[in-house]
Design an enzyme around this catalytic site. Structure first.
Site, PDB file in Angstrom:
ATOM      1  N   GLU A 161       0.440   5.265   0.567  1.00 56.03           N
ATOM      2  CA  GLU A 161      -0.466   6.303   1.074  1.00 56.03           C
ATOM      3  C   GLU A 161       0.010   7.693   0.658  1.00 56.03           C
ATOM      4  OE1 GLU A 161      -0.985   5.518   5.272  1.00 56.03           O
ATOM      5  OE2 GLU A 161      -2.119   3.685   4.820  1.00 56.03           O
ATOM      6  N   CYS A 165     -10.279  -5.212   0.121  1.00 57.27           N
ATOM      7  CA  CYS A 165     -11.408  -4.281   0.230  1.00 57.27           C
ATOM      8  C   CYS A 165     -12.309  -4.427  -1.000  1.00 57.27           C
ATOM      9  CB  CYS A 165     -10.905  -2.849   0.362  1.00 57.27           C
ATOM     10  SG  CYS A 165     -10.368  -2.122  -1.197  1.00 57.27           S
ATOM     11  N   CYS A 170      -4.285   0.723  -2.452  1.00 55.28           N
ATOM     12  CA  CYS A 170      -4.131  -0.552  -1.750  1.00 55.28           C
ATOM     13  C   CYS A 170      -3.026  -1.400  -2.390  1.00 55.28           C
ATOM     14  CB  CYS A 170      -5.420  -1.359  -1.817  1.00 55.28           C
ATOM     15  SG  CYS A 170      -6.788  -0.678  -0.880  1.00 55.28           S
ATOM     16  N   ASN A 226       0.822  -1.208   0.000  1.00 62.22           N
ATOM     17  CA  ASN A 226       0.000   0.000   0.000  1.00 62.22           C
ATOM     18  C   ASN A 226       0.857   1.261   0.000  1.00 62.22           C
ATOM     19  OD1 ASN A 226       0.493  -1.039   2.630  1.00 62.22           O
ATOM     20  ND2 ASN A 226      -1.085   0.252   3.518  1.00 62.22           N
ATOM     21  N   CYS A 240     -10.833  -3.321  -4.406  1.00 59.08           N
ATOM     22  CA  CYS A 240      -9.839  -4.256  -4.943  1.00 59.08           C
ATOM     23  C   CYS A 240     -10.514  -5.517  -5.471  1.00 59.08           C
ATOM     24  CB  CYS A 240      -8.807  -4.607  -3.875  1.00 59.08           C
ATOM     25  SG  CYS A 240      -7.682  -3.246  -3.534  1.00 59.08           S
ATOM     26  N   GLU A 270      -3.095  -4.531  -3.118  1.00 58.66           N
ATOM     27  CA  GLU A 270      -3.599  -5.436  -4.158  1.00 58.66           C
ATOM     28  C   GLU A 270      -3.618  -4.748  -5.512  1.00 58.66           C
ATOM     29  OE1 GLU A 270      -4.860  -4.828  -1.202  1.00 58.66           O
ATOM     30  OE2 GLU A 270      -6.204  -6.407  -0.500  1.00 58.66           O
TER      31      GLU A 270
HETATM   32  N1  THU Z   1      -5.333  -1.508   2.454  1.00 55.62           N
HETATM   33  C1  THU Z   1      -4.804  -2.326   1.493  1.00 55.62           C
HETATM   34  O1  THU Z   1      -3.686  -2.101   1.020  1.00 55.62           O
HETATM   35  N2  THU Z   1      -5.535  -3.391   1.087  1.00 55.62           N
HETATM   36  C2  THU Z   1      -6.773  -3.710   1.572  1.00 55.62           C
HETATM   37  O2  THU Z   1      -7.382  -4.662   1.095  1.00 55.62           O
HETATM   38  C3  THU Z   1      -7.357  -2.929   2.640  1.00 55.62           C
HETATM   39  C4  THU Z   1      -6.631  -1.704   3.041  1.00 55.62           C
HETATM   40  C5  THU Z   1      -4.553  -0.354   2.888  1.00 55.62           C
HETATM   41  C6  THU Z   1      -5.129   0.975   2.501  1.00 55.62           C
HETATM   42  C7  THU Z   1      -4.543   1.872   3.561  1.00 55.62           C
HETATM   43  O3  THU Z   1      -3.235   2.266   3.138  1.00 55.62           O
HETATM   44  C8  THU Z   1      -4.395   0.971   4.773  1.00 55.62           C
HETATM   45  O4  THU Z   1      -4.458  -0.350   4.280  1.00 55.62           O
HETATM   46  C9  THU Z   1      -5.476   1.179   5.824  1.00 55.62           C
HETATM   47  O5  THU Z   1      -6.731   1.087   5.282  1.00 55.62           O
END
Ligand code: THU
Length: 155
Positions: free
Chosen positions: A58, A106, A67, A56, A109, A69
């Protein structure tokens, strides 16, 4: 759920899945997650044993974040457009914790995963650590997203 495999511990997974979990863990360690401090890693195995990873990413403007994925999926699709996706592992850990914490992709994704699965006309397996059932291997993205919006809706 028919076709779903469950395992109590990571050691019980097959060698290929264990390798993907290992690579996803490594990827999670390099996530850029200064805001959530939730570190997610994904490892995708493509045809011809090509490995693609993602984590991930940010941003201070939160909605711009991506994300793990989707970072991995878009890397795979852009770098290896002709290779099918066979299997992907998704893992996560929290700040200062060595232990993995359960995660399932999520909703956004899941939709993107389904897009590639539909396009390649071959299921993608998903390996992940769940809240209640330990490690699971799903045989297809369709298990994650029933009643989906897909290409057929457009016809
Ligand atoms: N996140 C992912 O990378 N994948 C997911 O399936 C759920 C959430 C990340 C997004 C954000 O950077 C952090 O996790 C918290 O939500």
């Amino acid at each position: 759920m028919k076709g779903l495999l469950t395992f109590q511990q990571v050691e019980d997974l097959d060698a290929e899945s264990r390798y993907l979990v290992h690579k996803a863990k490594e990827a999670a360690q390099h996530a850029y997650a200064p805001y959530s401090k939730f570190y997610v890693g994904t490892a995708i195995l493509l045809e011809d044993d090509i490995l693609v990873i993602g984590n991930n990413q940010e941003n201070v403007a939160y909605p711009l974040s991506m994300c793990a994925e989707r970072v991995a999926l878009y890397t795979a699709a852009s770098s290896h457009p002709d290779k099918k996706l066979k299997k992907m592992a998704v893992v996560a850990h929290k700040k200062n914790q060595k232990e993995l914490t359960p995660i399932t992709p999520c909703g956004g994704c899941r939709q993107v995963m389904l897009e590639y699965e539909t396009a390649q006309k071959k299921p993608i397996q998903i390996v992940m650590l769940t809240e209640g059932s330990g490690w699971i291997i799903l045989p297809s993205v369709s298990f994650l997203l029933p009643y989906s919006f897909n290409q057929e809706n457009l016809i």
